[in-house]
Design an enzyme around this catalytic site. Structure first.
Site, PDB file in Angstrom:
ATOM      1  N   LYS A  22       0.851  -1.208   0.000  1.00 36.53           N
ATOM      2  CA  LYS A  22       0.000   0.000   0.000  1.00 36.53           C
ATOM      3  C   LYS A  22       0.879   1.248   0.000  1.00 36.53           C
ATOM      4  CE  LYS A  22      -1.780   1.567   4.023  1.00 36.53           C
ATOM      5  NZ  LYS A  22      -1.487   2.973   4.336  1.00 36.53           N
ATOM      6  N   ASN A  23       1.883   1.279   0.870  1.00 33.02           N
ATOM      7  CA  ASN A  23       2.683   2.491   1.059  1.00 33.02           C
ATOM      8  C   ASN A  23       3.731   2.711  -0.018  1.00 33.02           C
ATOM      9  OD1 ASN A  23       1.092   3.009   3.227  1.00 33.02           O
ATOM     10  ND2 ASN A  23       2.605   2.427   4.770  1.00 33.02           N
ATOM     11  N   ARG A  94      -4.974  10.230   4.519  1.00 30.65           N
ATOM     12  CA  ARG A  94      -4.000  11.306   4.655  1.00 30.65           C
ATOM     13  C   ARG A  94      -2.913  11.227   3.587  1.00 30.65           C
ATOM     14  NH1 ARG A  94      -0.214  11.244   6.857  1.00 30.65           N
ATOM     15  NH2 ARG A  94      -0.181  13.410   7.525  1.00 30.65           N
ATOM     16  N   CYS A 118      -5.609  11.623  12.699  1.00 32.97           N
ATOM     17  CA  CYS A 118      -6.240  10.301  12.639  1.00 32.97           C
ATOM     18  C   CYS A 118      -6.045   9.691  14.021  1.00 32.97           C
ATOM     19  CB  CYS A 118      -5.618   9.459  11.539  1.00 32.97           C
ATOM     20  SG  CYS A 118      -3.951   8.945  11.929  1.00 32.97           S
ATOM     21  N   ARG A 123      -0.598  14.013  12.989  1.00 26.28           N
ATOM     22  CA  ARG A 123      -0.152  13.827  11.614  1.00 26.28           C
ATOM     23  C   ARG A 123       0.039  15.160  10.878  1.00 26.28           C
ATOM     24  NH1 ARG A 123      -1.414   8.520  10.278  1.00 26.28           N
ATOM     25  NH2 ARG A 123       0.298   8.620   8.783  1.00 26.28           N
ATOM     26  N   ASP A 307       4.544   0.290  12.043  1.00 23.50           N
ATOM     27  CA  ASP A 307       3.325  -0.314  11.484  1.00 23.50           C
ATOM     28  C   ASP A 307       3.159  -1.774  11.890  1.00 23.50           C
ATOM     29  OD1 ASP A 307       3.376   1.508   8.325  1.00 23.50           O
ATOM     30  OD2 ASP A 307       2.851   2.080  10.365  1.00 23.50           O
ATOM     31  N   ARG A 399      -8.569  -0.860   4.416  1.00 28.26           N
ATOM     32  CA  ARG A 399      -7.715   0.202   3.871  1.00 28.26           C
ATOM     33  C   ARG A 399      -6.363  -0.348   3.430  1.00 28.26           C
ATOM     34  NH1 ARG A 399      -7.040   5.492   7.145  1.00 28.26           N
ATOM     35  NH2 ARG A 399      -5.826   5.739   5.261  1.00 28.26           N
TER      36      ARG A 399
HETATM   37  C1  EPZ Z   1       4.130   6.891   6.511  1.00 24.67           C
HETATM   38  O1  EPZ Z   1       3.298   7.870   7.110  1.00 24.67           O
HETATM   39  C2  EPZ Z   1       3.250   5.660   6.330  1.00 24.67           C
HETATM   40  N1  EPZ Z   1       2.127   5.973   5.440  1.00 24.67           N
HETATM   41  C3  EPZ Z   1       2.729   5.212   7.700  1.00 24.67           C
HETATM   42  O2  EPZ Z   1       1.976   4.025   7.522  1.00 24.67           O
HETATM   43  C4  EPZ Z   1       3.940   4.904   8.597  1.00 24.67           C
HETATM   44  O3  EPZ Z   1       3.488   4.526   9.872  1.00 24.67           O
HETATM   45  C5  EPZ Z   1       4.821   6.165   8.699  1.00 24.67           C
HETATM   46  O4  EPZ Z   1       5.227   6.560   7.376  1.00 24.67           O
HETATM   47  C6  EPZ Z   1       6.061   5.949   9.542  1.00 24.67           C
HETATM   48  O5  EPZ Z   1       6.831   4.966   9.021  1.00 24.67           O
HETATM   49  C7  EPZ Z   1       2.365   6.018   4.101  1.00 24.67           C
HETATM   50  O6  EPZ Z   1       3.478   5.804   3.633  1.00 24.67           O
HETATM   51  C8  EPZ Z   1       1.185   6.330   3.244  1.00 24.67           C
HETATM   52  P1  EPZ Z   1       6.031  10.195   8.699  1.00 24.67           P
HETATM   53  P2  EPZ Z   1       3.808   9.403   7.183  1.00 24.67           P
HETATM   54  O7  EPZ Z   1       5.930  11.485   7.968  1.00 24.67           O
HETATM   55  O8  EPZ Z   1       4.673   9.718   6.038  1.00 24.67           O
HETATM   56  C9  EPZ Z   1       5.954  13.451  12.161  1.00 24.67           C
HETATM   57  C10 EPZ Z   1       0.088   2.655   7.716  1.00 24.67           C
HETATM   58  O9  EPZ Z   1      -0.420   2.072   8.688  1.00 24.67           O
HETATM   59  N2  EPZ Z   1       5.778  14.434  11.076  1.00 24.67           N
HETATM   60  O10 EPZ Z   1       7.185   9.286   8.415  1.00 24.67           O
HETATM   61  O11 EPZ Z   1       2.602  10.244   7.438  1.00 24.67           O
HETATM   62  C11 EPZ Z   1       4.772  12.506  12.274  1.00 24.67           C
HETATM   63  O12 EPZ Z   1       3.742  13.067  13.068  1.00 24.67           O
HETATM   64  C12 EPZ Z   1       0.577   4.083   7.865  1.00 24.67           C
HETATM   65  O13 EPZ Z   1       0.260   2.145   6.583  1.00 24.67           O
HETATM   66  C13 EPZ Z   1       5.727  15.783  11.393  1.00 24.67           C
HETATM   67  O14 EPZ Z   1       5.807  16.166  12.556  1.00 24.67           O
HETATM   68  O15 EPZ Z   1       4.695   9.382   8.505  1.00 24.67           O
HETATM   69  C14 EPZ Z   1       5.388  11.284  12.896  1.00 24.67           C
HETATM   70  O16 EPZ Z   1       5.485  11.496  14.288  1.00 24.67           O
HETATM   71  C15 EPZ Z   1       0.312   4.623   9.258  1.00 24.67           C
HETATM   72  N3  EPZ Z   1       5.575  16.694  10.386  1.00 24.67           N
HETATM   73  C16 EPZ Z   1       6.819  11.260  12.308  1.00 24.67           C
HETATM   74  O17 EPZ Z   1       7.062  12.587  11.822  1.00 24.67           O
HETATM   75  C17 EPZ Z   1       5.473  16.295   9.070  1.00 24.67           C
HETATM   76  O18 EPZ Z   1       5.362  17.163   8.188  1.00 24.67           O
HETATM   77  C18 EPZ Z   1       6.995  10.296  11.145  1.00 24.67           C
HETATM   78  O19 EPZ Z   1       5.940  10.514  10.270  1.00 24.67           O
HETATM   79  C19 EPZ Z   1       5.502  14.927   8.775  1.00 24.67           C
HETATM   80  C20 EPZ Z   1       5.661  14.006   9.785  1.00 24.67           C
END
Ligand code: EPZ
Length: 420
Positions: A22-23, A94, A118, A123, A307, A399
């Protein structure tokens, strides 16, 4: 909203084919915005989120079809006549934020609804916006929408992530491919899904160095062309089934997967006591003896994936001893604890950690899915529990898992789905 009923206590035995990730599929689909012509994506899983992404692409004027002979997804991004991603679509997924970079790179403007939080956290997308700002985009927030525009081309620059954001890295990477000049992304995320995107973008004519490292260097080009790409296997789906065998006993062969993407989980599961053999594109896993409790700390790739945190917590609930599970990526990713407790799990949350005291067994109960990976955790617990478990709000599962119940039923589980 549908429910599923799971009869616990049955061991798993047989073979499961792993679907595309998916990702990985979501950023590859967003990348088609960057170039006119027909893109061909292989191994795209049929999930709620990939269907949502297709609706989003259609809303921009993009057309698509599934090719009969090999089920490949043909996406034609020649005509782009809308640059707005509506709240109705973005609020359900998202990852819609991934269209922001490509729209700005191709059209010079974009209006994308803020994703909103979420269950697992706020997020925010501040890193995405800071990065795009570095590339010369004028960004503003109006009525819950991110509005971005730039006269002419994006300008290559240095982008430094405080935290290695996965979709943040993907957004800036896609935007930078059509920028003027060189963009260096520092502290980039290193998840395999980003490598999959780098390969597709290079097939489209992009010039990118540093695949798989935390430093990506992009030499902007004037235009890109449509390309073919193959979605990599879903490492989280693979890990979910590995953990499920730990919970139920038995043995499984997982095909069309990539064991190299799961080194941290495989090491941990061997410590727990599972037998795991790795092939080039398959894994064999069996559980014979007792389960040993281990400590887990989620980290950016190649560390233990956040995850899979909920799923391994279900396993630790029936292991022997104490397990400390620390979640370092998201601020609220213990929603599954209360539901597992309804099944008899002994878990105490202490700040960013959950202390799991293994029990000899769990008992079936009525529980509710709260988010995608929490629902997978409940399925694992239910497979091992005594009696029947009813899981409501299973749309969360849909999802991110391609036919989870069907795949598990094919290897001995007893799961039935009831439309509500
Ligand atoms: C990706 O989400 C994945 N989703 C998530 O999978 C996964 O858990 C996550 O990466 C972490 O590995 C997709 O790829 C579609 P991040 P993403 O930006 O990119 C903070 C699933 O179950 N952050 O790596 O949204 C954030 O809050 C999903 O398949 C900011 O503060 O995660 C988090 O604490 C859930 N500001 C950390 O960074 C930003 O602008 C890592 O988030 C962006 C992120």
């Amino acid at each position: 909203m549908d429910k599923i009923f799971i009869e616990g206590g049955r061991t798993l035995k047989g073979s499961i084919r792993i679907s595309g990730a998916k990702n990985a599929a979501l950023p590859l689909m967003a990348a088609t915005i960057l170039a006119p012509g027909q893109h061909v994506l292989h191994n795209v899983p049929d999930l709620r989120d990939t269907r949502t992404m297709l609706v989003l692409l259609e809303s921009f004027g993009i057309t698509w079809q599934r090719r009969e002979k090999d089920n490949a997804l043909l996406i034609d991004a020649t005509n782009l006549d809308n640059i707005e991603a509506s709240y109705d679509l973005v609020k359900t997924m998202r990852a819609s934020v991934l269209v922001l970079g490509p729209l700005l790179a191709r059209m010079g403007q974009a209006r994308v609804s803020l994703p909103g939080g979420c269950a697992i956290g706020a997020r925010p997308i501040d890193f995405h916006m800071q990065g795009l700002g570095r590339l010369g985009v004028e960004l503003s927030l109006e009525q819950g929408y991110v509005e971005g525009k730039i006269d002419g081309r994006l300008q290559g620059s240095d982008v430094n992530f405080d935290i290695p954001s996965v979709t943040g890295t993907e957004n800036i990477l896609m935007a930078a491919t059509l920028a003027e000049g060189v963009t260096t992304i520092k502290n980039a995320a290193r998840e395999p899904e980003i490598g999959n995107l780098v390969d597709m973008l290079i097939n489209m004519g992009a010039r990118i160095e540093g695949k798989g490292t935390d430093r990506l260097v992009v030499h902007g080009v004037n235009e890109l062309r449509s390309a073919e790409a193959r979605v990599i296997p879903d490492r989280i789906e693979t890990g979910t089934y590995l953990i499920a065998v730990g919970a139920t006993g038995g043995e499984l062969t997982l095909t069309d997967c990539d064991p190299t993407h799961l080194a941290s989980l495989i090491d941990k599961l061997r410590e727990v006591g599972l037998d795991i053999e790795e092939g080039v594109d398959h894994l064999w896993v069996a559980r014979h003896g007792a389960l040993k409790s281990v400590d887990i700390k989620t980290m950016p790739y190649p560390g233990f994936p956040t995850d899979l945190q909920a799923q391994i917590m279900a396993l630790m609930s029936i292991s022997q001893g104490l397990s400390v599970i620390t979640e370092t990526i998201f601020e609220n990713r213990f929603m599954h604890v209360a539901e597992l407790a309804r099944m008899g799990a002994d878990i105490r949350i202490d700040g960013k950690s959950s202390i799991v005291k293994g029990r000899s067994g769990l008992s079936g109960a009525q529980v509710m899915a709260t988010d995608l990976r929490a629902s997978a955790s409940l399925v694992i617990a239910a497979l091992a529990a005594e009696g029947e478990t009813e899981i409501s709000r299973v749309y969360h599962l849909d999802r991110g898992y391609d036919n989870l119940a069907g795949k598990l039923n094919n290897v001995g589980a007893r799961i039935r789905r009831v439309k509500e």
